[in-house]
Scaffold this active site. Structure first.
Site, PDB file in Angstrom:
ATOM      1  N   ILE A   7       3.141   1.865   9.726  1.00  0.00           N
ATOM      2  CA  ILE A   7       2.698   2.225   8.371  1.00  0.00           C
ATOM      3  C   ILE A   7       1.741   3.414   8.462  1.00  0.00           C
ATOM      4  O   ILE A   7       0.848   3.433   9.328  1.00  0.00           O
ATOM      5  CB  ILE A   7       1.969   1.046   7.677  1.00  0.00           C
ATOM      6  CG1 ILE A   7       2.765  -0.259   7.813  1.00  0.00           C
ATOM      7  CG2 ILE A   7       1.689   1.355   6.194  1.00  0.00           C
ATOM      8  CD1 ILE A   7       2.039  -1.510   7.313  1.00  0.00           C
ATOM      9  N   CYS A  10      -3.368   3.851   6.626  1.00  0.00           N
ATOM     10  CA  CYS A  10      -3.838   2.459   6.523  1.00  0.00           C
ATOM     11  C   CYS A  10      -5.349   2.283   6.406  1.00  0.00           C
ATOM     12  O   CYS A  10      -5.843   1.163   6.493  1.00  0.00           O
ATOM     13  CB  CYS A  10      -3.342   1.656   7.723  1.00  0.00           C
ATOM     14  SG  CYS A  10      -1.568   1.430   7.714  1.00  0.00           S
ATOM     15  N   SER A  11      -6.114   3.370   6.224  1.00  0.00           N
ATOM     16  CA  SER A  11      -7.570   3.187   6.161  1.00  0.00           C
ATOM     17  C   SER A  11      -8.034   2.647   4.810  1.00  0.00           C
ATOM     18  O   SER A  11      -9.164   2.206   4.669  1.00  0.00           O
ATOM     19  CB  SER A  11      -8.296   4.492   6.508  1.00  0.00           C
ATOM     20  OG  SER A  11      -7.952   5.486   5.582  1.00  0.00           O
ATOM     21  N   SER A  12      -7.149   2.693   3.808  1.00  0.00           N
ATOM     22  CA  SER A  12      -7.558   2.194   2.481  1.00  0.00           C
ATOM     23  C   SER A  12      -6.332   1.800   1.653  1.00  0.00           C
ATOM     24  O   SER A  12      -5.197   1.987   2.088  1.00  0.00           O
ATOM     25  CB  SER A  12      -8.332   3.296   1.741  1.00  0.00           C
ATOM     26  OG  SER A  12      -7.508   4.446   1.594  1.00  0.00           O
ATOM     27  N   GLY A  13      -6.602   1.269   0.466  1.00  0.00           N
ATOM     28  CA  GLY A  13      -5.574   1.044  -0.563  1.00  0.00           C
ATOM     29  C   GLY A  13      -4.363   0.232  -0.159  1.00  0.00           C
ATOM     30  O   GLY A  13      -4.468  -0.797   0.523  1.00  0.00           O
ATOM     31  N   ILE A  14      -3.201   0.727  -0.587  1.00  0.00           N
ATOM     32  CA  ILE A  14      -1.939   0.004  -0.393  1.00  0.00           C
ATOM     33  C   ILE A  14      -1.625  -0.138   1.098  1.00  0.00           C
ATOM     34  O   ILE A  14      -1.198  -1.203   1.552  1.00  0.00           O
ATOM     35  CB  ILE A  14      -0.782   0.736  -1.135  1.00  0.00           C
ATOM     36  CG1 ILE A  14      -1.060   0.778  -2.654  1.00  0.00           C
ATOM     37  CG2 ILE A  14       0.562   0.073  -0.865  1.00  0.00           C
ATOM     38  CD1 ILE A  14      -0.151   1.706  -3.453  1.00  0.00           C
ATOM     39  N   SER A 140       6.426   6.506  -6.458  1.00  0.00           N
ATOM     40  CA  SER A 140       5.631   6.228  -7.656  1.00  0.00           C
ATOM     41  C   SER A 140       6.566   6.264  -8.855  1.00  0.00           C
ATOM     42  O   SER A 140       7.647   6.861  -8.763  1.00  0.00           O
ATOM     43  CB  SER A 140       4.570   7.326  -7.807  1.00  0.00           C
ATOM     44  OG  SER A 140       3.966   7.285  -9.087  1.00  0.00           O
ATOM     45  N   TYR A 153       1.626  16.650  -8.405  1.00  0.00           N
ATOM     46  CA  TYR A 153       1.795  15.329  -7.795  1.00  0.00           C
ATOM     47  C   TYR A 153       3.197  14.794  -8.113  1.00  0.00           C
ATOM     48  O   TYR A 153       3.919  14.323  -7.234  1.00  0.00           O
ATOM     49  CB  TYR A 153       0.721  14.366  -8.307  1.00  0.00           C
ATOM     50  CG  TYR A 153       0.875  12.952  -7.801  1.00  0.00           C
ATOM     51  CD1 TYR A 153       0.593  12.643  -6.476  1.00  0.00           C
ATOM     52  CD2 TYR A 153       1.308  11.926  -8.642  1.00  0.00           C
ATOM     53  CE1 TYR A 153       0.737  11.342  -6.000  1.00  0.00           C
ATOM     54  CE2 TYR A 153       1.456  10.631  -8.181  1.00  0.00           C
ATOM     55  CZ  TYR A 153       1.169  10.340  -6.868  1.00  0.00           C
ATOM     56  OH  TYR A 153       1.323   9.050  -6.399  1.00  0.00           O
TER      57      TYR A 153
END
Ligand code: NAD
Length: 317
Positions: A7, A10-14, A140, A153
């Protein structure tokens, strides 16, 4: 044997929520390679992983914008064997385009589009040789539908959707699945980062009317939408778990059903009028999302009926 899942971000969020969820799987179905650009930020993940750390979860450095970093991370995995690649790393950008430099815009494409392309280029040949694998992209709903003041974005997510839509047919020939996960708003650092940047931005590059629409209409509505309709990263992780454990994974999966009619507007009316009118009203006339959704649902039903008739005429059952 447990499946090797790599993945990104991976340091935050989803990414963090997903890494933890898979590593703590009761059935021990996964061996998680949780990667992040800056390993100095690993503490939050280490704490959340608890006893899974260095057992079913391993943290490695990987910057999706750096080919060398990708190569050395993948090379460090035994036989370079990755069963499931989850492309999660991504960055946001909001505001009037007059206030954004081409360099800032390119940085978004570098991460959200080319970052995923680099990862896939690195793992696809091995998956093809093994004739198995699953490539997942955290896209998204903005990969399906443009949203005001999210021009770049949205373009980056459309780009990766188009890329995957082309790739999947070839991939399936090698028994490799491709899945796009399409969340609506998710309450993570992501939105905080874009709001912070938006508050610091210099709106003198645009006219006062645009600046006013962005700050007083868009930002206010957007914050309200995040707090009312926003999902948790754990929720998105749960959806992703289902996608990677089904026998025949879907190519697209939306995690928030409220957004499905919104993304279907353009398919219900190929001229684009239904879509543009609905969004114009939503943003400037404060029509409710519900009203727009009901109108869309009626049109979609009618459209689906026509499509079924067409398919019958063409001889597809
Ligand atoms: P987040 O900011 O918490 O997580 C994004 C992660 O990507 C961060 O940990 C960041 O450090 C990492 N990252 C950025 N550039 C990187 C690079 N070059 N190499 C490696 N890692 C990098 O936000 P999130 O909401 O968890 O975002 C995860 C994904 O979900 C993104 O692709 C985002 O576009 C998508 N998404 C988010 C939302 C939302 O509302 N938050 C909605 C739909 C989709």
């Amino acid at each position: 044997a447990p499946k090797v899942v790599l993945i990104t971000g991976c340091s935050s969020g989803i990414g963090l929520a997903l890494a933890v969820k898979l590593a703590q799987d009761k059935q021990r179905r996964f061996k998680v390679i949780a990667t992040m650009r800056n390993v100095a930020k690993k503490e939050k993940l280490e704490t959340a992983a608890g006893a899974a750390l260095n057992k079913t979860l391993e943290i490695k450095q990987l910057d999706v914008c750096d080919e060398k970093s990708i190569r050395s991370c993948v090379n460090s995995i035994p036989q370079r064997h990755i069963d499931i690649l989850i492309n999660n790393a991504g960055v946001g950008l909001i505001g009037p385009i007059e206030c954004q430099t081409i360099e800032e815009m390119k940085a978004i494409m570098e991460t959200n589009f080319f970052g995923v392309v680099r990862m896939i280029k690195e793992v696809l040949p091995d998956m093809k040789k093994r004739r198995s694998g699953h490539i997942v992209v955290i896209s998204s709903v903005m990969g399906l539908q443009g949203i005001v003041f999210n021009d770049i974005y949205t373009a980056s997510k459309f780009a990766i959707e188009g890329f995957c839509e082309s790739l999947i047919i070839q991939a399936l020939k090698f028994n490799i699945f491709v899945s796009l996960i399409e969340p609506g708003p998710v309450v993570t650092e992501f939105e905080m980062k874009v709001y912070e940047d938006a508050e610091k931005a210099d709106y003198s590059q645009t006219d006062p009317e645009t600046a006013e629409i962005f700050t007083n209409v868009y930002l206010k509505n957007s914050k309200a939408i995040f707090s009312s309709l926003g999902q948790t990263p754990e929720d998105v992780a749960e959806h992703t778990l289902k996608v990677i454990t089904t026998a025949k994974p879907p190519f697209r999966h939306q995690t928030n059903a409220i957004y499905t009619p919104m993304t279907a507007l353009k398919h219900a009316d190929p001229t684009g009028a239904l879509m543009t009118d609905s969004f114009y009203k939503m943003v400037f006339k404060y029509d409710t999302l519900l009203h727009v959704s009901l109108k869309a649902i009626r049109l979609i039903r009618w459209q689906a009926q026509k499509m079924r008739q067409g398919a019958r005429l063409l001889g597809f059952r």
